[in-house]
Design a protein around this motif. Structure first.
Motif, PDB file in Angstrom:
ATOM      1  N   MET A   1     -26.081 -26.889  37.502  1.00 15.41           N
ATOM      2  CA  MET A   1     -26.177 -25.804  36.534  1.00 15.41           C
ATOM      3  C   MET A   1     -26.766 -24.571  37.218  1.00 15.41           C
ATOM      4  N   PRO A   2     -26.178 -23.371  36.990  1.00 14.90           N
ATOM      5  CA  PRO A   2     -26.732 -22.187  37.621  1.00 14.90           C
ATOM      6  C   PRO A   2     -28.127 -21.892  37.097  1.00 14.90           C
ATOM      7  N   ALA A   3     -28.878 -21.126  37.900  1.00 17.07           N
ATOM      8  CA  ALA A   3     -30.248 -20.813  37.516  1.00 17.07           C
ATOM      9  C   ALA A   3     -30.286 -20.013  36.221  1.00 17.07           C
ATOM     10  N   MET A   4     -29.249 -19.225  35.959  1.00 10.55           N
ATOM     11  CA  MET A   4     -29.245 -18.376  34.779  1.00 10.55           C
ATOM     12  C   MET A   4     -27.997 -18.645  33.941  1.00 10.55           C
ATOM     13  N   PHE A   5     -28.177 -18.759  32.654  1.00  9.99           N
ATOM     14  CA  PHE A   5     -27.066 -18.862  31.718  1.00  9.99           C
ATOM     15  C   PHE A   5     -27.366 -17.902  30.580  1.00  9.99           C
ATOM     16  N   ARG A   6     -26.530 -16.900  30.418  1.00 13.33           N
ATOM     17  CA  ARG A   6     -26.688 -15.936  29.324  1.00 13.33           C
ATOM     18  C   ARG A   6     -25.344 -15.761  28.639  1.00 13.33           C
ATOM     19  N   CYS A   7     -25.316 -16.031  27.368  1.00 12.35           N
ATOM     20  CA  CYS A   7     -24.067 -15.960  26.605  1.00 12.35           C
ATOM     21  C   CYS A   7     -24.183 -14.918  25.503  1.00 12.35           C
ATOM     22  N   ILE A   8     -23.137 -14.142  25.354  1.00 14.56           N
ATOM     23  CA  ILE A   8     -23.054 -13.154  24.285  1.00 14.56           C
ATOM     24  C   ILE A   8     -21.831 -13.455  23.438  1.00 14.56           C
ATOM     25  N   VAL A   9     -21.904 -13.181  22.155  1.00 13.64           N
ATOM     26  CA  VAL A   9     -20.748 -13.323  21.272  1.00 13.64           C
ATOM     27  C   VAL A   9     -19.961 -12.021  21.324  1.00 13.64           C
ATOM     28  N   LEU A  10     -18.679 -12.117  21.642  1.00 15.66           N
ATOM     29  CA  LEU A  10     -17.813 -10.957  21.817  1.00 15.66           C
ATOM     30  C   LEU A  10     -16.799 -10.938  20.675  1.00 15.66           C
ATOM     31  N   VAL A  11     -16.823  -9.876  19.895  1.00 12.38           N
ATOM     32  CA  VAL A  11     -15.961  -9.764  18.716  1.00 12.38           C
ATOM     33  C   VAL A  11     -15.017  -8.575  18.882  1.00 12.38           C
ATOM     34  N   PRO A  12     -13.741  -8.795  19.257  1.00 17.14           N
ATOM     35  CA  PRO A  12     -12.781  -7.694  19.269  1.00 17.14           C
ATOM     36  C   PRO A  12     -12.342  -7.388  17.835  1.00 17.14           C
ATOM     37  N   SER A  13     -12.198  -6.107  17.525  1.00 16.66           N
ATOM     38  CA  SER A  13     -11.888  -5.749  16.142  1.00 16.66           C
ATOM     39  C   SER A  13     -10.917  -4.585  16.096  1.00 16.66           C
ATOM     40  N   TYR A  14      -9.867  -4.755  15.291  1.00 16.76           N
ATOM     41  CA  TYR A  14      -8.932  -3.663  15.022  1.00 16.76           C
ATOM     42  C   TYR A  14      -8.648  -3.627  13.527  1.00 16.76           C
ATOM     43  N   ASN A  15      -9.085  -2.553  12.871  1.00 15.35           N
ATOM     44  CA  ASN A  15      -8.851  -2.369  11.435  1.00 15.35           C
ATOM     45  C   ASN A  15      -9.183  -3.627  10.644  1.00 15.35           C
ATOM     46  N   SER A  16     -10.420  -4.098  10.817  1.00 17.69           N
ATOM     47  CA  SER A  16     -10.850  -5.350  10.181  1.00 17.69           C
ATOM     48  C   SER A  16     -11.461  -5.159   8.804  1.00 17.69           C
ATOM     49  N   GLY A  17     -11.574  -3.927   8.352  1.00 17.73           N
ATOM     50  CA  GLY A  17     -12.083  -3.677   7.015  1.00 17.73           C
ATOM     51  C   GLY A  17     -13.508  -4.172   6.824  1.00 17.73           C
ATOM     52  N   LEU A  18     -13.820  -4.569   5.592  1.00 16.97           N
ATOM     53  CA  LEU A  18     -15.168  -5.019   5.265  1.00 16.97           C
ATOM     54  C   LEU A  18     -15.516  -6.351   5.912  1.00 16.97           C
ATOM     55  N   LEU A  19     -14.492  -7.113   6.343  1.00 17.23           N
ATOM     56  CA  LEU A  19     -14.763  -8.416   6.938  1.00 17.23           C
ATOM     57  C   LEU A  19     -15.510  -8.301   8.265  1.00 17.23           C
ATOM     58  N   LEU A  20     -15.384  -7.172   8.956  1.00 17.08           N
ATOM     59  CA  LEU A  20     -16.089  -7.004  10.223  1.00 17.08           C
ATOM     60  C   LEU A  20     -17.593  -7.087  10.003  1.00 17.08           C
ATOM     61  N   ARG A  21     -18.096  -6.377   9.031  1.00 13.40           N
ATOM     62  CA  ARG A  21     -19.539  -6.373   8.787  1.00 13.40           C
ATOM     63  C   ARG A  21     -20.043  -7.758   8.388  1.00 13.40           C
ATOM     64  N   SER A  22     -19.312  -8.440   7.514  1.00 12.97           N
ATOM     65  CA  SER A  22     -19.756  -9.766   7.080  1.00 12.97           C
ATOM     66  C   SER A  22     -19.690 -10.763   8.240  1.00 12.97           C
ATOM     67  N   THR A  23     -18.677 -10.626   9.102  1.00 12.31           N
ATOM     68  CA  THR A  23     -18.575 -11.515  10.259  1.00 12.31           C
ATOM     69  C   THR A  23     -19.742 -11.309  11.209  1.00 12.31           C
ATOM     70  N   VAL A  24     -20.038 -10.066  11.536  1.00  7.18           N
ATOM     71  CA  VAL A  24     -21.132  -9.772  12.466  1.00  7.18           C
ATOM     72  C   VAL A  24     -22.474 -10.184  11.867  1.00  7.18           C
ATOM     73  N   SER A  25     -22.658  -9.960  10.587  1.00  3.03           N
ATOM     74  CA  SER A  25     -23.909 -10.372   9.933  1.00  3.03           C
ATOM     75  C   SER A  25     -24.093 -11.881  10.019  1.00  3.03           C
TER      76      SER A  25
END
Length: 249
Positions: A1-25
């Motif tokens: 296992m590498p000394a460092m493991f850092r993971c980020i959640v990546l959310v691509p979005s195109y015209n996602s409407g109100l669902l973008l905010r609820s998804t990110v929340s």
């Protein structure tokens, strides 16, 4: 296992409407580091998260001026994440279909096998459109042939990628920028020696009254998938018949 493991959640979005905010929340409730890539959105959804930034130090928003497709948005987010010191990214759609509650478990599996690509395998509920469920079966049969069975579902975008091989594969090809991104990038990463782990994950479909959005164009995107599989099958056949290496282009 590498000394460092850092993971980020990546959310691509195109015209996602109100669902973008609820998804990110929902994601921020279980994981602190999130980057949203708004891919030339024109519906105003690209600004619906601005007021969340002061309260969430781990939230980053990248605004792309023009729509370049999901693969392009993921590549831009992955490049930013690498520069910021992250080693992995969990990708999920902005439309609320992917299970935010499963984020910690998927990242934990990735942490235990950091060299691997962790692929979600969708578990459909009764509300899932039958055409969508059955339509993916042919792609999965083909991708199983092309990857020796390593990839169980090629169209589900809920995944954890090791960032360096992801960027390497994407930058080596002019393809994988639109709807062909999810299946082709998985196949080509496996071809480059990245192991694949498959993990079930629930899928939730929203109807129009619930804000459900789909940017899938039946003719255009199915045509793109056909040509993608022809590329992959040709490359696979070259290796099987001629012993030639599998390229990323």
């Amino acid at each position: 296992m590498p000394a460092m493991f850092r993971c980020i959640v990546l959310v691509p979005s195109y015209n996602s409407g109100l669902l973008l905010r609820s998804t990110v929340s929902a994601v921020l409730a279980v994981w602190l580091d999130v980057v949203v890539v708004t891919d030339g959105s024109t519906d105003g959804s690209d600004r619906t998260l601005d007021d969340m930034l002061p309260a969430h130090a781990g939230l980053k928003i990248l605004h792309l001026a023009q729509n370049g497709g999901k693969g392009h948005a993921v590549l831009q987010g992955a490049l930013w994440a690498l520069q910021a010191g992250y080693t992995h990214a969990l990708t999920m759609d902005a439309d609320g279909q992917h299970p935010a509650q499963a984020v910690p478990d998927f990242i934990a599996l990735s942490r235990s096998a950091p060299q691997a690509l962790v692929l979600g395998v969708p578990v459909f509920g009764p509300e899932a459109p039958a055409l969508r469920v059955w339509g993916r079966k042919l792609s999965n049969i083909l991708i199983g042939m092309e990857t020796g069975g390593a990839v169980k579902d090629c169209l589900f975008g809920f995944r954890v990628y090791p960032l360096k091989p992801l960027v390497t594969v994407l930058q080596a090809s002019r393809f994988m920028r639109g709807f062909d991104f999810d299946p082709e990038v998985a196949a080509r990463m496996v071809w480059q020696g990245v192991p694949a782990l498959n993990k079930p994950a629930a899928v939730q479909y929203f109807n129009a009254a619930e804000g459900g959005i789909s940017h899938f164009h039946y003719v255009r995107d199915n045509t793109r998938l056909v040509f993608m599989h022809l590329r992959l099958l040709f490359a696979w056949a070259r290796r099987v018949c001629c012993g030639k290496p599998l390229s990323s282009s």
